[in-house]
Scaffold this motif. Structure first.
Motif, short mmCIF file in Angstrom:
data_model
loop_
_atom_site.label_atom_id
_atom_site.label_comp_id
_atom_site.label_asym_id
_atom_site.label_seq_id
_atom_site.Cartn_x
_atom_site.Cartn_y
_atom_site.Cartn_z
N HIS A 162 46.53 -40.19 19.83
CA HIS A 162 48.08 -40.13 20.11
C HIS A 162 48.37 -38.55 20.51
O HIS A 162 49.35 -38.14 20.35
CB HIS A 162 48.74 -40.53 18.72
CG HIS A 162 48.56 -41.88 18.13
ND1 HIS A 162 48.89 -42.82 18.93
CD2 HIS A 162 47.67 -42.26 17.13
CE1 HIS A 162 48.60 -43.97 18.20
NE2 HIS A 162 47.89 -43.59 17.25
N PHE A 197 44.27 -47.00 20.22
CA PHE A 197 45.32 -46.60 19.94
C PHE A 197 46.26 -47.79 19.18
O PHE A 197 47.21 -47.62 18.30
CB PHE A 197 46.14 -46.42 21.26
CG PHE A 197 46.18 -45.03 21.72
CD1 PHE A 197 44.60 -44.45 21.80
CD2 PHE A 197 46.78 -43.90 21.74
CE1 PHE A 197 44.42 -43.12 22.10
CE2 PHE A 197 46.72 -42.58 22.04
CZ PHE A 197 45.37 -42.21 22.23
N TYR A 220 51.97 -39.54 26.99
CA TYR A 220 51.11 -38.88 26.18
C TYR A 220 50.56 -37.32 26.70
O TYR A 220 50.73 -36.32 25.95
CB TYR A 220 49.77 -39.45 26.01
CG TYR A 220 49.74 -40.70 25.01
CD1 TYR A 220 50.11 -40.83 23.77
CD2 TYR A 220 49.77 -42.04 25.63
CE1 TYR A 220 50.08 -41.88 23.03
CE2 TYR A 220 49.86 -43.19 25.01
CZ TYR A 220 49.92 -42.97 23.84
OH TYR A 220 50.15 -44.42 22.88
N SER A 239 45.70 -48.06 15.58
CA SER A 239 46.10 -47.07 14.73
C SER A 239 47.75 -47.15 14.75
O SER A 239 48.40 -46.28 14.27
CB SER A 239 45.66 -45.63 15.01
OG SER A 239 46.05 -45.27 16.30
N ASP A 240 48.25 -48.14 15.27
CA ASP A 240 49.68 -48.34 15.44
C ASP A 240 50.33 -48.39 13.89
O ASP A 240 49.65 -49.37 13.19
CB ASP A 240 49.82 -49.51 16.40
CG ASP A 240 51.43 -49.60 16.53
OD1 ASP A 240 51.86 -49.05 17.25
OD2 ASP A 240 52.16 -50.21 15.45
N ARG A 256 52.75 -46.63 24.62
CA ARG A 256 53.36 -45.66 25.69
C ARG A 256 52.38 -45.65 26.91
O ARG A 256 51.05 -45.80 26.88
CB ARG A 256 53.32 -44.46 24.95
CG ARG A 256 54.12 -44.07 23.79
CD ARG A 256 54.18 -42.83 23.22
NE ARG A 256 55.03 -42.74 21.98
CZ ARG A 256 55.24 -41.77 21.31
NH1 ARG A 256 54.76 -40.53 21.54
NH2 ARG A 256 56.29 -41.83 20.40
N LYS A 293 47.33 -35.71 20.03
CA LYS A 293 47.48 -34.71 19.02
C LYS A 293 46.23 -33.81 19.16
O LYS A 293 45.02 -33.99 18.86
CB LYS A 293 47.27 -35.38 17.41
CG LYS A 293 48.33 -36.34 17.12
CD LYS A 293 49.56 -35.31 16.70
CE LYS A 293 50.93 -36.39 16.21
NZ LYS A 293 51.76 -36.38 17.63
#
Ligand code: UTP
Length: 301
Positions: free
Chosen positions: A137, A275, A39, A278-279, A34, A139
């Motif tokens: 992500h 990122f 984000y 962790s996809d 993204r 979060k």
């Protein structure tokens, strides 16, 4: 009325990322799948923000297009049965209201925030930098916590801070000067020092791209003279608010919600790798690839 308004400055020239940013905004650079600014919006939405004012500038219209509905693309995906890809566009229909204004001269972050004044008016608001992601992500509920703290302590300025592991890095950031000893994650703020020397730094807590302000910040921004690099510094105006008796609160980011700064290549590259690793679909394969490339045995730390 609940505090549900955020100003997202995205008008900077991004010169540290040239040539990548010559004809595209740094806020649209991808981190994993993204663009950065998606984000940022997602994080704000999860924290209860319902209205976002983007302060954009020349060459930044792709940000506006991104958050608009692309009816042609939606129809194409629907008719060709590409449901999975269609689901990726669900964010187009989230309940956030977007507004856009332009900073016509890049006179710094403080100036960009001041451009938002006619829209914001006399109400508190969040500022979230469009080139920084908080938490893997995005979060992170840090903005929600900051809003709660703003309301609970009747503050004028709430700033989120990242603890620097290496104290030598203080020279690159705005640094917190806490009032007294810090005993928890929330503390009172005496002042801020912009890019201090290692010896002069009052702490190792660096300003981390999220703020909550009372409208008092605008009257100080209006009076702020151009400082370093000819720019109107947000830090200068915050210091004035605090100096005049305004209440300042600092909140430390939890370790598991790091700040990803996309403003320079070093931290941009690191963010992209984190990122991508962790996809859910491609992370594992990338890890195998990297281990092979770096000759690290599988399973080794
Ligand atoms: P930076 O401090 O990284 O500045 O901006 P910059 O101009 O974008 O980048 P460099 O230093 O030339 O590489 C932090 C955030 O503030 C916005 C940027 O878009 C970014 O999201 N900003 C900065 C503005 O909106 N206007 C400005 O005049 C400066």
């Amino acid at each position: 009325m609940a505090l549900d308004l955020a100003v997202v400055p995205v008008a900077g020239l991004g010169t540290r990322l040239l040539p990548a940013t010559k004809s595209q905004p740094k806020e649209m650079l991808p981190v994993g799948r993204r663009p950065v600014v998606q984000y940022v919006v997602e994080e704000l939405r999860e924290s209860g923000i319902k209205r976002i004012l983007f302060v954009t500038g020349y060459g930044k219209s792709s940000i506006e297009d991104f958050f608009d509905v692309n009816q042609q693309l939606v129809s194409h995906l629907r008719h060709s049965g590409k449901e999975e890809q269609l689901a990726e566009l669900a964010f187009e229909r989230n309940q956030v209201q977007y507004a856009y204004t332009r900073q016509r001269e890049q006179l710094g972050l403080g100036h960009a925030v001041l451009i938002g004044e006619p829209f914001v008016g006399n109400q508190p608001f969040v500022v979230a930098l469009g080139d920084s992601i908080i938490g893997m992500h995005a979060k992170s509920r840090i903005v929600e916590r900051m809003i709660e703290e703003y309301e609970r302590s009747n503050a004028d300025v709430v700033v989120c801070f990242e603890e620097l592991e290496n104290k030598n890095e203080v020279v690159n950031y705005g640094i917190a000067q806490p009032k007294g000893q810090i005993t928890g994650d929330v503390f009172e703020l005496e002042s801020l020092v912009e890019k201090p020397s290692v010896d002069e730094a009052p702490s190792n807590l660096a300003v981390a791209a999220r703020y909550v302000f009372s409208p008092a910040i605008f009257s100080e921004l209006e009076k702020t003279e151009r400082g370093k690099g000819g720019e109107i510094q947000l830090t200068d105006a915050m210091c004035q608010v605090l100096k005049k008796g305004g209440k300042g609160i600092g909140i430390r980011l939890p370790k598991e919600e790091p700040r990803f700064d996309i403003g320079n290549f070093e931290s941009y590259f690191q963010a992209f790798v984190d990122f991508a690793l962790s996809d859910p679909q491609f992370g594992e394969g990338l890890e195998i690839y990297l281990r092979k490339k770096l000759s690290i045995e599988p399973g080794a730390e």
